[in-house]
Design an enzyme around this catalytic site. Sequence first.
Site, short mmCIF file in Angstrom:
data_model
loop_
_atom_site.label_atom_id
_atom_site.label_comp_id
_atom_site.label_asym_id
_atom_site.label_seq_id
_atom_site.Cartn_x
_atom_site.Cartn_y
_atom_site.Cartn_z
N GLU A 97 27.56 15.65 -21.66
CA GLU A 97 26.22 16.02 -22.14
C GLU A 97 25.83 17.39 -21.61
O GLU A 97 25.87 17.63 -20.40
CB GLU A 97 25.20 14.96 -21.65
CG GLU A 97 23.76 15.31 -21.95
CD GLU A 97 22.79 14.18 -21.59
OE1 GLU A 97 23.10 13.41 -20.66
OE2 GLU A 97 21.73 14.10 -22.23
N ASP A 134 0.81 -1.22 0.00
CA ASP A 134 0.00 0.00 0.00
C ASP A 134 0.85 1.27 0.00
O ASP A 134 0.43 2.30 0.51
CB ASP A 134 -0.98 -0.01 1.18
CG ASP A 134 -0.26 -0.17 2.50
OD1 ASP A 134 0.96 -0.40 2.48
OD2 ASP A 134 -0.91 -0.06 3.55
N GLU A 184 25.29 14.99 -26.57
CA GLU A 184 25.89 14.04 -25.64
C GLU A 184 26.69 12.93 -26.32
O GLU A 184 26.31 11.75 -26.24
CB GLU A 184 24.81 13.43 -24.75
CG GLU A 184 23.56 12.91 -25.48
CD GLU A 184 22.56 12.29 -24.52
OE1 GLU A 184 22.95 11.41 -23.76
OE2 GLU A 184 21.39 12.71 -24.55
N ARG A 226 31.05 10.07 -21.31
CA ARG A 226 29.96 10.82 -21.98
C ARG A 226 29.99 12.24 -21.43
O ARG A 226 30.21 12.44 -20.22
CB ARG A 226 28.59 10.17 -21.71
CG ARG A 226 27.43 10.93 -22.33
CD ARG A 226 26.13 10.12 -22.45
NE ARG A 226 25.51 9.75 -21.20
CZ ARG A 226 25.55 8.53 -20.68
NH1 ARG A 226 26.18 7.54 -21.31
NH2 ARG A 226 24.95 8.28 -19.53
N ASP A 255 25.30 10.79 -14.97
CA ASP A 255 24.25 11.35 -15.84
C ASP A 255 23.07 11.64 -14.93
O ASP A 255 22.41 10.71 -14.46
CB ASP A 255 23.90 10.34 -16.94
CG ASP A 255 22.89 10.88 -17.94
OD1 ASP A 255 22.19 11.85 -17.63
OD2 ASP A 255 22.82 10.30 -19.04
N1 GLY Z 1 19.71 10.55 -19.24
C1 GLY Z 1 19.25 9.94 -20.43
C2 GLY Z 1 19.92 10.50 -21.60
O1 GLY Z 1 20.96 11.10 -21.49
O2 GLY Z 1 19.40 10.44 -22.68
MN MN Z 2 21.61 12.07 -19.82
MN MN Z 3 20.25 12.80 -22.68
#
Ligand code: GLY
Ligand code: MN
Ligand code: MN
Length: 443
Positions: free
Chosen positions: A408, A36, A385, A406, A256
């Site tokens: 971004e 719940d 990114e 990465r 990220d």
């Molecule tokens: N956080 C998902 C993307 O970078 O697309």
């Molecule tokens: Mn991302």
């Molecule tokens: Mn993204």
Amino acid sequence: MENSVFVQRRQQLIAALKPGSVALLSAASEQSRSRDTEYPFRQHSDFWYYSGFNEPDALLIITNRADLPAVQLLCREKDPAQEVWHGRRLGPAVAAEQLQLQAVALSEKSQLLQQAINGSTAVYLHLTESSALLQQVTEQMQHLKQREKRGDKAPSQLIDLAPVTAEKRLVKDQNEIAIMRRAGQISAEAHSRAMQLCRPGRFEYQLEAEILHHFAMNGARHPAYNSIVGSGDNGCILHYTANSSELKAGDLVLIDAGCELAGYAADISRTFPVSGKFSKAQAELYQLVLDAQYAACNAVAPGSNFAKVTAAAEQVLTEGLLGLGILQGELEQLISDKACKQYFIHGIGHWLGLDVHDVGAYKIAGAAGDMAEQPFVPGMVLTIEPGLYIPAGSPTDRCWWDLAIRIEDNLLVTAEGHDNLTTGVPKEIEAIEQLMAAADAGN
Ligand code: GLY
Ligand code: MN
Ligand code: MN
């Protein structure tokens, strides 16, 4: 967001409907987490876009028919016994006043739904999301068809509301841009704090906690998506959210994370060394991703598109991978073979807005009826990114194995080119190392 913004959006939708038609939108429902207890409630983005109403299980009816109210919100009635357990409800009377629309109790739903469908030319609703509403509407239409001799009239068309709304959501107005700029700032600061907190021996989830703390302390209670904190080879898992490993000296960590502010997402990635200093191989590969990211960002301007931005990034990545000996062959051939995709395993970016992977077409019908790239126009917000992921066992020198990088940022397309909304966290090697060294010295 000012309520007048939602009023204006509803007016725009009314003007876009075929004459004598109705649009129906369902609110989200609460989702069970265990027995719940529920996940924190998150409104359906399109429902929010037109209503500004943040309660579950509501229905919005919008029409340009002269014989019906233009906008009706069906929502839960006040119920002191329920509210003392589960939280406050606006109730129809207060909702009507606050949101400037007609509001009625949800118990009227089947009658009002039938009234809205009967005699409408077309019914607009989400057709690609399986929903109870779609089933109810279809059943009503069959029912009305059987009763046409008695004067009822079933609509002749069901039209998908999603692309109609997506096109509007794709270009952000000044209110939305202001919120997204702030979401970008808060998220950038949170990434900087994670860099400063990072030490060997801490855990990935502790960096996540630092980020979530900063979001909430700045008015963004929730992340826009589950934060990814992947150190070492965890970084090679694109949607790694376990965030359970200990941070080890010598590894990189890929984060990220972005906050959700007033419904709008930020989406930032940064990659940095756990112990604050890039190794030679890490720095070489990192600089390559950064160069590709700059090349892609520089290609963001009105009239450009995702294909051009992708080509700019892939050119730099392929040249660089060839230079580092990670790819072998002839440059032009490698580019036309898209050889870099072996290590750059996702797209260059996506639209950003109420959803992190926001709605909006990437391809549109061209002049000759063929599909063409959606051109960028001022007001669009998108991510850039690029990334490289080289898992162990890849056909490269071992020095590159388990590196995952990465970078971004979130870019607003402007008349002059673009405005990067997420510059508040460093991405140059030297700036990252300086920030981390200063934090180290302070502890
Ligand atoms: N956080 C998902 C993307 O970078 O697309
Ligand atoms: Mn991302
Ligand atoms: Mn993204």
